[in-house]
Write an enzyme that holds these catalytic residues in place. Structure first.
Site, PDB file in Angstrom:
ATOM      1  N   CYS A  33       0.816  -1.023   0.017  1.00  0.00           N
ATOM      2  CA  CYS A  33       0.335   0.460   0.421  1.00  0.00           C
ATOM      3  C   CYS A  33       0.831   1.115  -0.186  1.00  0.00           C
ATOM      4  O   CYS A  33       0.445   2.670  -0.033  1.00  0.00           O
ATOM      5  CB  CYS A  33      -0.973  -0.264   0.893  1.00  0.00           C
ATOM      6  SG  CYS A  33      -0.110  -0.049   2.458  1.00  0.00           S
ATOM      7  N   ASP A  35       2.174   2.403   2.703  1.00  0.00           N
ATOM      8  CA  ASP A  35       2.687   3.521   3.494  1.00  0.00           C
ATOM      9  C   ASP A  35       3.404   3.059   4.574  1.00  0.00           C
ATOM     10  O   ASP A  35       4.165   2.045   4.304  1.00  0.00           O
ATOM     11  CB  ASP A  35       0.918   2.623   4.212  1.00  0.00           C
ATOM     12  CG  ASP A  35      -0.173   3.342   3.785  1.00  0.00           C
ATOM     13  OD1 ASP A  35      -0.573   4.232   2.615  1.00  0.00           O
ATOM     14  OD2 ASP A  35      -1.408   2.853   4.637  1.00  0.00           O
ATOM     15  N   CYS A  58      -2.833   5.252   5.880  1.00  0.00           N
ATOM     16  CA  CYS A  58      -4.666   4.774   5.535  1.00  0.00           C
ATOM     17  C   CYS A  58      -4.632   5.949   7.093  1.00  0.00           C
ATOM     18  O   CYS A  58      -4.599   5.482   7.654  1.00  0.00           O
ATOM     19  CB  CYS A  58      -5.000   3.768   5.783  1.00  0.00           C
ATOM     20  SG  CYS A  58      -4.852   3.047   6.590  1.00  0.00           S
ATOM     21  N   CYS A 102      -2.725  -2.746   8.843  1.00  0.00           N
ATOM     22  CA  CYS A 102      -2.461  -1.949   9.150  1.00  0.00           C
ATOM     23  C   CYS A 102      -1.996  -1.531  10.753  1.00  0.00           C
ATOM     24  O   CYS A 102      -1.492  -0.393  11.127  1.00  0.00           O
ATOM     25  CB  CYS A 102      -3.760  -0.683   9.072  1.00  0.00           C
ATOM     26  SG  CYS A 102      -4.801  -0.976   7.198  1.00  0.00           S
TER      27      CYS A 102
HETATM   28 FE1  FES Z   1      -1.683   0.646   4.149  1.00  0.00          FE
HETATM   29 FE2  FES Z   1      -3.640   0.942   6.001  1.00  0.00          FE
HETATM   30  S1  FES Z   1      -3.655   0.270   4.218  1.00  0.00           S
HETATM   31  S2  FES Z   1      -1.253   0.836   6.307  1.00  0.00           S
END
Ligand code: FES
Length: 145
Positions: A33, A35, A58, A102
């Site tokens: 993702c 992140d 997110c 996450c």
């Molecule tokens: Fe990447 Fe939540 S979608 S940490």
């Protein structure tokens, strides 16, 4: 989809920011993702006196980092080691299954920061392994799967 607690920690994150001269810093990322989460620890006499986080990610990642910092603040290193991603998710009254990864980022960032502290101080923390996804500025995040 999200509990009130998740929304609260997302809208009003606790302990957001950074600690200059932190005792330990851990940065982890999820390559899928994109992140990224960074946790800063201020540790004195084995106690986490202060903790801050920065999360580029997110809403669930922000909420879990916020809750994770709340759970470890004032705790001993060994107590902090018992705080898993499941404990963080439970403290938030649950996360949707697709968002559990996450919360894993929060656990990994915390462990990476503790590992950084242990390395800098030449100590061994029981049950703590070298971070899998530790990343540094300018390095690419590797996909571990
Ligand atoms: Fe990447 Fe939540 S979608 S940490």
């Amino acid at each position: 989809m999200y509990t009130e607690k998740v929304m609260d920690h997302f809208m009003n994150p606790r302990n957001m920011g950074e600690i200059t001269q932190a005792s330990g810093v851990g940065t982890v990322g999820n390559a899928k993702c994109g992140d990224i989460m960074r946790i800063f620890l201020e540790i004195k006499d084995g106690i986490i006196e202060d903790v801050k986080f920065k999360t580029f990610g997110c809403g669930a990642a922000v909420a879990t980092s916020s809750m994770a910092t709340e759970l470890v603040k004032g705790k001993s290193i060994q107590e902090a080691m018992t705080i898993t991603n499941k404990a963080v998710a439970e403290a938030l009254d649950g996360l949707p299954p697709v968002k559990m990864h996450c919360s894993l980022l929060a656990e990994e960032a915390l462990h990476a920061a503790l590992y950084d502290y242990a390395t800098k101080n030449n100590i061994v923390i029981d049950g703590l392994e070298a971070p899998k996804a530790d990343i540094h500025e300018g390095e690419e995040v590797e996909d571990e799967e």
